[in-house]
Design an enzyme around this catalytic site. Structure first.
Site, PDB file in Angstrom:
ATOM      1  N   SER A   1       0.989  -1.241   0.029  1.00  0.00           N
ATOM      2  CA  SER A   1       0.046  -0.112   0.113  1.00  0.00           C
ATOM      3  C   SER A   1       0.852   1.342   0.091  1.00  0.00           C
ATOM      4  O   SER A   1       0.498   2.349   0.269  1.00  0.00           O
ATOM      5  CB  SER A   1      -0.909  -0.041   1.042  1.00  0.00           C
ATOM      6  OG  SER A   1      -0.220  -0.082   2.350  1.00  0.00           O
TER       7      SER A   1
ATOM      8  N   THR B   1      -1.005   3.534   3.792  1.00  0.00           N
ATOM      9  CA  THR B   1      -0.275   4.776   4.389  1.00  0.00           C
ATOM     10  C   THR B   1       0.771   4.723   5.143  1.00  0.00           C
ATOM     11  O   THR B   1       0.169   4.307   6.479  1.00  0.00           O
ATOM     12  CB  THR B   1      -1.573   6.075   4.529  1.00  0.00           C
ATOM     13  OG1 THR B   1      -2.265   6.147   3.258  1.00  0.00           O
ATOM     14  CG2 THR B   1      -0.748   7.261   4.917  1.00  0.00           C
TER      15      THR B   1
ATOM     16  N   THR C   1       1.847   7.103   0.239  1.00  0.00           N
ATOM     17  CA  THR C   1       0.836   5.977  -0.048  1.00  0.00           C
ATOM     18  C   THR C   1       0.779   5.754  -1.544  1.00  0.00           C
ATOM     19  O   THR C   1       1.121   6.618  -2.386  1.00  0.00           O
ATOM     20  CB  THR C   1      -0.497   6.499   0.351  1.00  0.00           C
ATOM     21  OG1 THR C   1      -1.289   5.313   0.292  1.00  0.00           O
ATOM     22  CG2 THR C   1      -1.019   7.688  -0.111  1.00  0.00           C
TER      23      THR C   1
ATOM     24  N   ARG D   1      -7.305  10.334  -8.855  1.00  0.00           N
ATOM     25  CA  ARG D   1      -8.031  10.512  -7.236  1.00  0.00           C
ATOM     26  C   ARG D   1      -6.910  10.550  -6.311  1.00  0.00           C
ATOM     27  O   ARG D   1      -5.949  10.052  -6.459  1.00  0.00           O
ATOM     28  CB  ARG D   1      -8.782   8.926  -6.851  1.00  0.00           C
ATOM     29  CG  ARG D   1      -9.292   9.039  -5.380  1.00  0.00           C
ATOM     30  CD  ARG D   1      -8.114   8.141  -4.690  1.00  0.00           C
ATOM     31  NE  ARG D   1      -8.712   8.059  -3.070  1.00  0.00           N
ATOM     32  CZ  ARG D   1      -7.816   7.668  -2.181  1.00  0.00           C
ATOM     33  NH1 ARG D   1      -6.820   7.673  -2.529  1.00  0.00           N
ATOM     34  NH2 ARG D   1      -8.638   7.597  -1.137  1.00  0.00           N
ATOM     35  N   VAL D   2      -7.088  11.672  -5.664  1.00  0.00           N
ATOM     36  CA  VAL D   2      -6.060  12.107  -4.655  1.00  0.00           C
ATOM     37  C   VAL D   2      -7.047  11.873  -3.120  1.00  0.00           C
ATOM     38  O   VAL D   2      -8.059  12.341  -3.148  1.00  0.00           O
ATOM     39  CB  VAL D   2      -5.391  13.420  -4.682  1.00  0.00           C
ATOM     40  CG1 VAL D   2      -4.863  13.790  -3.422  1.00  0.00           C
ATOM     41  CG2 VAL D   2      -4.931  13.518  -5.965  1.00  0.00           C
ATOM     42  N   GLY D   3      -6.356  10.870  -2.343  1.00  0.00           N
ATOM     43  CA  GLY D   3      -7.070  10.812  -0.895  1.00  0.00           C
ATOM     44  C   GLY D   3      -6.454  12.021   0.047  1.00  0.00           C
ATOM     45  O   GLY D   3      -6.011  13.085  -0.384  1.00  0.00           O
ATOM     46  N   ASP D   4      -6.450  11.675   1.281  1.00  0.00           N
ATOM     47  CA  ASP D   4      -6.123  12.589   2.408  1.00  0.00           C
ATOM     48  C   ASP D   4      -4.457  12.790   2.598  1.00  0.00           C
ATOM     49  O   ASP D   4      -4.177  13.754   2.991  1.00  0.00           O
ATOM     50  CB  ASP D   4      -6.787  11.998   3.635  1.00  0.00           C
ATOM     51  CG  ASP D   4      -6.340  10.764   4.231  1.00  0.00           C
ATOM     52  OD1 ASP D   4      -5.960  10.552   5.312  1.00  0.00           O
ATOM     53  OD2 ASP D   4      -5.899   9.855   3.157  1.00  0.00           O
TER      54      ASP D   4
ATOM     55  N   THR E   1      -4.393   7.546   8.460  1.00  0.00           N
ATOM     56  CA  THR E   1      -4.587   6.487   7.594  1.00  0.00           C
ATOM     57  C   THR E   1      -5.778   5.961   7.442  1.00  0.00           C
ATOM     58  O   THR E   1      -6.711   6.060   8.496  1.00  0.00           O
ATOM     59  CB  THR E   1      -3.534   5.362   8.040  1.00  0.00           C
ATOM     60  OG1 THR E   1      -3.440   4.439   7.164  1.00  0.00           O
ATOM     61  CG2 THR E   1      -3.872   4.476   9.314  1.00  0.00           C
ATOM     62  N   GLY E   2      -6.270   5.398   6.263  1.00  0.00           N
ATOM     63  CA  GLY E   2      -7.598   4.908   6.192  1.00  0.00           C
ATOM     64  C   GLY E   2      -8.432   5.107   5.090  1.00  0.00           C
ATOM     65  O   GLY E   2      -7.726   5.674   3.883  1.00  0.00           O
TER      66      GLY E   2
END
Lengths: 334, 304
Positions: free
Chosen positions: A63, A195, A212, A222-225, A245-246
């Site tokens: 990951s 992450t 990550t 797509r971009v996450g946190d 994380t998550g």
């Protein structure tokens, strides 16, 4: 002597030994790398950078780093950030292609540009211009993950309100009727940790960072946190550091790392700060997958996680001067 | 019912918000409409928004936009989006049509195309308006940039008490390709929370995004501060900057009672309407440097 022994045991129980490195998940080699950097006289920024980079190199749990989480087109792209708690400066990259050392590029953005976040192909061009080597981030493993996913009619995926029915078909998709509903589904595989988020504290300085390869089979771009300051991580040397994380699509909207650091600034214990950050999200999205780690200026640390079937405990690593080797800690989810 | 917009050029947008909100339209719909009209008008590109906005250093227009609903913190954003004249509409689709919250670059363009948006050429986005063409020439010849970080932020509070905020920008003129500032980032360029209010920031996005000011302002309002006092958070930001001159930042906030507040490090006009006064007015927030003491002592964040 008795007094000295009591003091030492109090320190051990109070979890307040400095310097300290704390990171998400039992990524022990990353912790050891960061700790060794500090022991060798490196800065907290160096420690966070090298520690997270270790996971990028090692492809921690599939990951982090190259060769994992292929998007809908089969490509692996990386997100990372690093934050200097002294200067409140941040460097970040998102959707980084072809470059393995994402957090290295993030630090370069912070130190060699007046910008804070670079994304996509342009981020990769920047990295190459700055001397980072272009390499294919796809491996046999990620290609295999991708082809198996295609064979499974692209299940699961991150599409909704489209045609053909995304619960049964691959794309390409076109917009379908809009059904306004709250996304409750959780595609994140809780057995695949995600992450690395790391905090390092030494000599009054705090740094934090993340790295990550994002969500498996994500929509391209797509971009996450993780690369967003305040969401994926935050550091302020006058208050503390935190990392999350998550399920980044949900968590980023609640700024858990920034919230945890501000709560610690008011004197809240790190564990409670982390728990509050999780609670805020849980209230609106009870089934979200996520965890937060926190540490304050005195080296007290804590963590919290949202309880789900199959996810009742969250493991994280701590490296501090009381122990030569980083050790794993865990917290029960609530 | 109330509405706020950043900068004086938001006046027509706030007027539009007033009409639509008064007619009973939903906060998210009205913000999207009003924002898209400004974005797609090449004449407002000089204000660093949408079509006709200043390009990056390679001459390509790349836009960032985001929309956030107070309810459940629903959120959608795009960044480094090329070829679409109304990026906020794409951001809305991210919010409504995807479990993701943020799409960037080539992926954002692909999503826009899938959603039925026409992806235009850069020529079409540049429009070669006199202001941007001249400025870009000067940049190429003299490496001289354009001062300004305008960005359009709009907040709407509708009849039902729903609150939505949106932000749109073409980013700092002649930026590095792929550079994303604070505007599309939750908690930075914008934030909204149901039953509390919303805030939006404008200015030097590379710095603003390190401080999460919109999130913090909304949290202060949540714990009882009026919008003006919440925006006084800027004092803390100014104090923590190491230079003797704070970076450019303007904050404006609206609570669910329809009260507005602002703070800034520069002269910051903003446009405001609420049901009580029933006129659209542009005020200018004076810079507050050195920071003034404000009534925010003792504000504690609740442990919930």
């Amino acid at each position: 002597m008795k007094t000295l022994l009591i003091c030492i045991s109090l320190i051990r129980c109070g979890n307040a030994a400095l310097p300290i490195v704390i990171n998400t998940w039992p990524f022990k080699d990353a912790s050891a790398t960061a700790w060794n950097v500090l022991q060798a006289g490196g800065s907290v920024l160096d420690a966070v950078e090298k520690g997270c980079a270790r996971c990028e190199h090692d492809q921690c749990d599939g990951s982090v780093g190259f060769g994992g989480s292929p998007d809908e087109t089969g490509e692996t792209t990386l997100d990372a950030m690093i934050m200097n708690g002294d200067t409140i400066e941040v460097g970040a990259v998102a959707g980084l292609r072809r470059i393995k050392n994402a957090i290295g590029v993030a630090r370069s953005v912070m130190e060699h540009t007046h910008h804070t976040l670079l994304v996509g192909e342009s981020a990769s061009m920047y990295a190459e211009n700055m001397g980072f080597i272009a390499e294919d981030l796809t491996t046999n493993t990620s290609m295999s993950l991708f082809t198996q996913w295609l064979k499974a009619n692209c299940q699961p995926n991150y599409r909704k309100n489209v045609f053909p029915d995304p619960t049964k078909n691959c794309g390409p998709y076109k917009p379908g009727d809009l059904l306004r509903h709250k996304w409750k589904g959780r595609h994140t595989d809780i057995h695949s940790h995600d992450t690395i988020g790391m905090i390092a504290i030494a000599n009054g300085h705090i740094a934090a960072g993340t790295s990550t390869n994002g969500a498996n089979h994500k929509v391209p771009g797509r971009v996450g946190d993780s690369p967003i300051a305040g969401a994926g991580a935050y550091a302020d040397s006058t208050a503390g550091g935190a990392a999350a994380t998550g399920d980044g699509d949900v968590m980023m909207r609640f700024l858990p790392s920034y919230l945890a650091v501000e709560l610690m600034r008011t004197g809240m214990e790190p564990s409670t700060a982390c728990k509050t950050a999780i609670s805020r999200i849980k209230r609106h999205y009870p089934s979200f997958f996520g965890a937060v780690i926190c540490a304050n200026t005195t080296g007290h640390y804590g963590a919290a996680c949202n309880k789900l079937p199959g996810f009742s405990q969250f493991h994280f690593m701590v490296a501090e001067s009381q122990s030569d080797i980083p050790f794993s800690k865990s917290v029960d989810c609530f | 019912m109330a509405a706020v917009g950043t900068w004086a050029f938001s006046e027509p947008a706030v007027e539009r918000l007033r009409c639509l909100i008064t007619a009973g339209c939903n906060a998210t719909d009205v913000v999207e409409e009003a924002m898209a009209e400004i974005e797609d008008d090449s004449e407002t590109g000089r204000h660093i928004v949408g079509r006709g906005g200043f390009p990056n250093r390679e001459g390509v227009v790349e836009c960032d936009a985001a929309i956030m609903e107070g309810t459940d913190r629903r959120f959608g954003a795009v960044a480094a989006l090329r070829g679409v004249g109304c990026p906020v509409r794409v951001a809305r689709r991210v919010m409504d049509q995807s479990p993701h919250s943020f799409l960037v670059g080539e992926g954002a363009v692909a999503f826009a195309r899938e959603q039925g948006f026409t992806v235009e050429s850069n020529e079409s986005m540049l429009v070669h308006t006199p202001h941007s063409t001249k400025a870009y020439q000067e940049f190429l010849e003299q490496q001289q940039s354009v001062r300004g970080h305008d960005t359009l932020g709009l907040i709407a509070l509708d009849k039902m008490g729903n609150i939505t905020v949106a932000v749109s920008t073409s980013g700092v003129p002649f930026k590095h390709p792929g550079r994303v500032g604070d505007s599309p980032l939750p908690g930075c360029g914008l934030y909204a929370e149901r039953m509390v209010g919303a805030a939006t920031a404008t200015g030097d996005g590379d710095k603003i995004m390190c401080f999460c000011p919109s999130f913090h302002v909304v949290q202060l309002m949540k714990h009882g501060a009026c919008p003006n006092d919440a925006c006084a958070l800027l004092d803390d930001i100014i104090k923590s900057t190491s230079t003797d001159k704070c970076f450019e930042i303007g904050l404006v906030a609206l609570n669910v009672k329809g009260d507005v507040g602002a703070a800034s490090s520069v002269d910051f006009p903003f446009t405001y309407w609420n049901q009580e006064n029933n006129f659209v007015k542009t005020s200018t927030q004076a810079p507050q440097f050195p920071p003034k003491r404000r009534n925010v002592q003792g504000l504690k964040w609740a442990m919930t």
